[in-house]
Design an enzyme around this catalytic site. Structure first.
Site: not given
Length: 227
Positions: A9, A11, A68-69, A150, A152-153
């Site tokens: 990713n 971002g 992992d977020s 990026f 769900y921001d």
């Protein structure tokens, strides 16, 4: 200090580099020409982060960092959580965000509570691993706002700053985000862990040289006996 980042990713990689600062040089999987599938099939973020970090570290033969977020929403029984990246299937985040807004349509602000969670793991080729967690609470906005960040921001509204995460500057976000909190905790392991790993590499190299020298001497002894 060089660390391989177990992520594809862009971002996320950019954000992690900004948070860790100039003292850490992040290498991407493509930088090392590593083609590895980063599976996230664990039931908890800690499982996924640890598995990714250990796998990449073993393959790259150097320290590796993985995270992992995800976003957890109270009205959705604190989901999608570990499934955040797969929420709604193979669609972009603009559509994922819209799905969440539709699911929460009509709910008052007190029922739109949410939180971002992040688990970061730092692994070494010898199997050593350190893990840290971070969390930030907010509210699901009624509509997307902002062009930064990026994921769900755009719908993650942060009341203390009266903005969504996508409306924050990178500097503002990197002071308060879930990922920043986890990475600040993991920083304390970086120098100590790197020194330990470098020492281990030196010891291994010495053992290797010693073994080669022993073999060379044994060969000489055999030749002498043959004469």
């Amino acid at each position: 200090m060089e660390i391989v980042i177990a992520s594809k990713n862009p971002g996320k990689i950019r954000e992690i580099q900004e948070i860790l600062g100039k003292g850490v040089n992040l290498l991407s999987l493509s930088d090392l020409s590593l083609d590895i599938e980063l599976a996230e099939d664990g039931e908890r973020p800690r499982e996924n982060a640890g598995k990714k970090a250990l796998s990449v570290s073993a393959l790259a033969k150097r320290p590796a960092l993985a995270d992992d977020s995800g976003i957890e929403i109270e009205a959705l029984d604190w989901t999608p959580g570990v499934l955040s990246a797969r929420f709604g299937g193979d669609i972009d985040y603009k559509k994922k965000n819209q799905m969440i807004l539709e699911l929460l349509s009509g709910l008052p602000v007190e029922k739109r509570k949410t939180r971002y969670i992040c688990v970061v793991s730092l692994a070494y080729p010898n199997g050593r691993i350190e893990t840290a967690e971070g969390m930030v609470e907010g509210v699901i906005a009624e509509e997307p706002k902002g062009k930064g960040g990026f994921g769900y921001d755009p719908i993650f509204y942060y009341p203390p700053m009266d903005k969504t995460f996508a409306e924050l500057s990178p500097e503002e976000k990197n002071r308060i985000s879930h990922r920043a909190k986890a990475l600040c905790k993991i920083k304390r392991f970086l120098i100590r862990g790197q020194e330990s790993w470098e020492k281990g590499k030196g010891t291994e190299a010495q053992r290797h040289r010693g073994t080669e020298e022993d073999r060379s001497q044994e060969s000489k002894d055999r030749r002498q006996k043959a004469k």
